[in-house]
Design a protein around this motif. Structure first.
Motif, PDB file in Angstrom:
ATOM      1  N   ALA A 159      30.266  33.729  44.905  1.00 17.73           N
ATOM      2  CA  ALA A 159      31.084  34.941  44.976  1.00 17.73           C
ATOM      3  C   ALA A 159      31.315  35.470  43.559  1.00 17.73           C
ATOM      4  CB  ALA A 159      32.410  34.644  45.661  1.00 17.73           C
ATOM      5  N   SER A 160      31.987  36.609  43.469  1.00 20.64           N
ATOM      6  CA  SER A 160      32.034  37.330  42.193  1.00 20.64           C
ATOM      7  C   SER A 160      33.436  37.496  41.628  1.00 20.64           C
ATOM      8  CB  SER A 160      31.439  38.731  42.413  1.00 20.64           C
ATOM      9  OG  SER A 160      32.159  39.400  43.443  1.00 20.64           O
ATOM     10  N   PHE A 161      34.434  36.938  42.317  1.00 26.54           N
ATOM     11  CA  PHE A 161      35.808  37.359  42.036  1.00 26.54           C
ATOM     12  C   PHE A 161      36.379  36.845  40.728  1.00 26.54           C
ATOM     13  CE2 PHE A 161      35.422  37.091  46.753  1.00 26.54           C
ATOM     14  CZ  PHE A 161      35.276  38.446  46.957  1.00 26.54           C
ATOM     15  N   ASP A 162      35.649  35.958  40.037  1.00 26.53           N
ATOM     16  CA  ASP A 162      36.144  35.506  38.744  1.00 26.53           C
ATOM     17  C   ASP A 162      35.917  36.540  37.650  1.00 26.53           C
ATOM     18  OD1 ASP A 162      33.424  35.169  39.003  1.00 26.53           O
ATOM     19  OD2 ASP A 162      33.326  33.317  37.834  1.00 26.53           O
ATOM     20  N   MET A 163      34.848  37.343  37.780  1.00 29.71           N
ATOM     21  CA  MET A 163      34.497  38.312  36.736  1.00 29.71           C
ATOM     22  C   MET A 163      34.441  39.757  37.240  1.00 29.71           C
ATOM     23  SD  MET A 163      31.413  36.121  34.936  1.00 29.71           S
ATOM     24  CE  MET A 163      31.007  37.354  33.685  1.00 29.71           C
ATOM     25  N   PHE A 164      34.296  39.951  38.570  1.00 29.13           N
ATOM     26  CA  PHE A 164      34.090  41.291  39.115  1.00 29.13           C
ATOM     27  C   PHE A 164      34.936  41.481  40.377  1.00 29.13           C
ATOM     28  CE2 PHE A 164      30.268  39.774  36.990  1.00 29.13           C
ATOM     29  CZ  PHE A 164      30.068  40.771  36.047  1.00 29.13           C
ATOM     30  N   LYS A 165      35.052  42.738  40.807  1.00 25.53           N
ATOM     31  CA  LYS A 165      35.854  43.044  42.001  1.00 25.53           C
ATOM     32  C   LYS A 165      35.224  42.447  43.248  1.00 25.53           C
ATOM     33  CE  LYS A 165      37.421  47.501  40.154  1.00 25.53           C
ATOM     34  NZ  LYS A 165      37.322  48.980  40.306  1.00 25.53           N
ATOM     35  N   ASN A 166      33.908  42.565  43.352  1.00 24.13           N
ATOM     36  CA  ASN A 166      33.161  42.082  44.505  1.00 24.13           C
ATOM     37  C   ASN A 166      31.672  42.094  44.140  1.00 24.13           C
ATOM     38  OD1 ASN A 166      32.344  44.873  44.776  1.00 24.13           O
ATOM     39  ND2 ASN A 166      34.238  45.237  45.908  1.00 24.13           N
ATOM     40  N   TYR A 167      30.824  41.724  45.093  1.00 26.76           N
ATOM     41  CA  TYR A 167      29.394  41.655  44.776  1.00 26.76           C
ATOM     42  C   TYR A 167      28.825  43.032  44.446  1.00 26.76           C
ATOM     43  CZ  TYR A 167      27.762  43.617  49.241  1.00 26.76           C
ATOM     44  OH  TYR A 167      27.501  44.468  50.296  1.00 26.76           O
ATOM     45  N   LYS A 168      29.367  44.093  45.057  1.00 23.15           N
ATOM     46  CA  LYS A 168      28.881  45.447  44.766  1.00 23.15           C
ATOM     47  C   LYS A 168      29.189  45.821  43.318  1.00 23.15           C
ATOM     48  CE  LYS A 168      29.367  47.172  49.496  1.00 23.15           C
ATOM     49  NZ  LYS A 168      30.070  48.140  50.371  1.00 23.15           N
ATOM     50  N   ASP A 169      30.410  45.523  42.889  1.00 20.62           N
ATOM     51  CA  ASP A 169      30.819  45.807  41.511  1.00 20.62           C
ATOM     52  C   ASP A 169      29.928  45.034  40.538  1.00 20.62           C
ATOM     53  OD1 ASP A 169      32.648  46.848  39.478  1.00 20.62           O
ATOM     54  OD2 ASP A 169      33.379  44.799  39.307  1.00 20.62           O
ATOM     55  N   ARG A 170      29.667  43.770  40.835  1.00 23.35           N
ATOM     56  CA  ARG A 170      28.791  42.945  39.992  1.00 23.35           C
ATOM     57  C   ARG A 170      27.399  43.570  39.905  1.00 23.35           C
ATOM     58  NH1 ARG A 170      28.473  36.863  41.882  1.00 23.35           N
ATOM     59  NH2 ARG A 170      27.613  37.830  43.753  1.00 23.35           N
ATOM     60  N   GLY A 171      26.852  43.991  41.068  1.00 25.68           N
ATOM     61  CA  GLY A 171      25.529  44.590  41.084  1.00 25.68           C
ATOM     62  C   GLY A 171      25.461  45.913  40.344  1.00 25.68           C
ATOM     63  N   GLU A 172      26.505  46.717  40.479  1.00 25.76           N
ATOM     64  CA  GLU A 172      26.520  48.027  39.805  1.00 25.76           C
ATOM     65  C   GLU A 172      26.586  47.859  38.289  1.00 25.76           C
ATOM     66  OE1 GLU A 172      25.885  50.921  41.096  1.00 25.76           O
ATOM     67  OE2 GLU A 172      25.693  49.996  43.067  1.00 25.76           O
ATOM     68  N   TRP A 173      27.346  46.875  37.820  1.00 24.54           N
ATOM     69  CA  TRP A 173      27.405  46.617  36.378  1.00 24.54           C
ATOM     70  C   TRP A 173      26.051  46.127  35.866  1.00 24.54           C
ATOM     71  CZ3 TRP A 173      30.421  48.256  32.735  1.00 24.54           C
ATOM     72  CH2 TRP A 173      31.723  48.627  33.022  1.00 24.54           C
TER      73      TRP A 173
END
Length: 457
Positions: free
Chosen positions: A434-448
């Motif tokens: 999951a992505s919640f340690d560094m990003f809002k969600n997986y979509k936010d991680r992918g967009e960055w």
């Protein structure tokens, strides 16, 4: 099944896309509606608040949002709210009806439902089925975790329509009806942050089959034990899919072809080289979609037309760009070890893999073994809270594989990858977490990731 909502006091538990979508139905039915949410108004999307206020609902927000649940006649749970919360169990014991948008939709839907579940692949498979039905001219609707919330199109449905629903374990957990065509893809370890045990998670998934009748159809992935062993749960006709072996009465990938076999008769649908979706793992999803479309009456030419053009969903092995001969893939939707393994397996080229994130209680032992034994992984960029756990399962890397640690932003991550990538390499963001340690969600991680990759050009 609730047939009379007039003057019933109804709590919608969780204000989000699904929670908002059911409000018109409830108000039209004469219910008195309350929104219950852990967040305060200032922390909830303003659009959701505005829509709710337009329907004249009452609010019970903040840390005490689960107080006095016995004051309600019905509580409608959103998918992100655990069904087995002690407060919900206690309210149920005292006569409050606990339901969900998904459960209500199954009661009210006037047309056949094709339901798709699995640990991974359900979004891609659901979309493939939908596109095939649309290509064939069907009045099809896509909903669930993908597409629109089902209540947003309920009024449009006719008996001749077809609804395709992507269904998570959270949505399936309290169902008492199953789809006419139920698709059970790969089921592995997942959501142990939400379910008490692996058994509870698998049992929730099996609700997609559990209430089928003899005139229904089940499509089951043979390649994973938890899925394969689920055939005993249905009274419907069972069809199997596989990308590893031939299967009677089903669809399989073998010798570069997708084949439907029924009553010992083979029908070759398409050669695998003509399928636009990347990755060997997607052959499972293709087989499932082809089988579901066949059972729904879609002809071969319409299936082929979609398979030759559909390249996938965002953040699922999505090609972002090719820069200086290096291809960058966004697979941020990869939140399990199995999906990271699939990403590694999808490419023969030298690979730079970005791994790590926040915990979902996953077992990384098989992923560690695959990495340790691979001769095509050029480098691993380890990130996030879970990286140390992943690294412990990898053990001793071969001397050809570079290990990069310490990158704390997506800019640093992509820059590190670009410095060692050479022409012909692939860089894959496939975190297995999951992505919640560094990003809002997986979509936010992918967009960055996309933003930083495109900045390299």
């Amino acid at each position: 099944m609730i047939t009379d909502w007039e003057k019933k006091k109804v709590a919608v538990l969780g204000l989000g896309v699904e929670g908002t979508s059911i409000l018109p139905f409830l108000k039209k039915s004469g219910a008195s509606v309350w929104i219950l949410d852990r967040k305060q108004k200032d922390n909830i999307d303003h659009n959701f608040i505005t829509q709710a206020e337009e329907f004249g609902v009452e609010f019970q927000l903040g840390k005490n949002y689960l107080e006095n649940l016995t004051d309600f006649d019905v509580i409608i749970r959103s998918p992100g709210v655990r069904r087995l919360l002690p407060e919900l169990i206690e309210a149920e014991k005292k006569g409050v009806e606990i339901t969900s948008q998904t459960k209500l939709f199954f009661d009210l839907c006037p047309c056949p439902i094709i339901g798709v579940t699995g640990t991974k692949g359900k979004g891609t498979t659901s979309t493939l089925i939908y596109e095939m039905l649309k290509e064939a001219g069907s009045d099809a609707y896509l909903g669930g975790n993908i597409g629109e919330p089902p209540f947003s199109f309920l009024d449009k449905l006719q008996t001749s329509s077809v609804v395709i629903l992507e269904l998570s374990s959270f949505q399936l957990q309290d169902l008492t009806k199953s789809p006419h065509i139920a698709v059970m893809l790969m089921v592995t370890s997942e959501h142990l942050d939400h379910h008490a045990t692996q058994e509870e998670y698998i049992s929730a998934k099996r609700n997609i089959l559990r209430y089928q009748k003899q005139d229904d159809f089940a499509i089951i992935n043979r390649d994973y034990p938890a899925s394969n062993e689920s055939d005993v749960e249905t009274e419907g006709s069972v069809f199997y899919i596989s990308r590893e072996r031939e299967t009677n009465n089903g669809c399989f990938a073998l010798n570069g072809k997708i084949v439907v076999r029924k009553n010992d008769n083979d029908d070759e649908i398409i050669t695998t080289k003509d399928i636009a979706l990347p990755g060997k793992h997607n052959l499972e999803n293709v087989c499932a979609a082809v089988m579901a479309a066949r059972l729904a009456g879609v002809g071969k030419k319409h299936m082929v037309s979609v398979l030759e053009t559909f390249t996938g969903l965002p953040h699922r092995l999505e090609l972002v760009s090719e820069i200086n001969g290096v291809k960058y893939y966004d697979d941020s939707f990869s939140t399990t070890p199995e999906t990271a393994i699939a990403a590694i397996d999808a490419f023969e080229q030298p690979k730079i893999i970005i791994l790590g994130g926040s915990s979902k209680g996953s077992d990384f032992s098989q992923l560690g073994k695959i990495i340790r034994e691979s001769d095509s992984i050029k480098a691993i960029i380890g990130i996030g809270d879970e990286w140390d756990e992943i690294k412990s399962h990898i053990g001793n890397l071969n001397s050809k594989t570079l290990l990069i640690e310490g990158a704390n932003t997506m800019h640093q991550i992509v820059l590190a990858a670009s410095k060692i990538a050479q022409k012909g390499d692939v860089v894959i963001l496939s975190p297995a977490c999951a992505s919640f340690d560094m990003f809002k969600n997986y979509k936010d991680r992918g967009e960055w990731f996309k933003k930083e990759v495109l900045a390299l050009a």
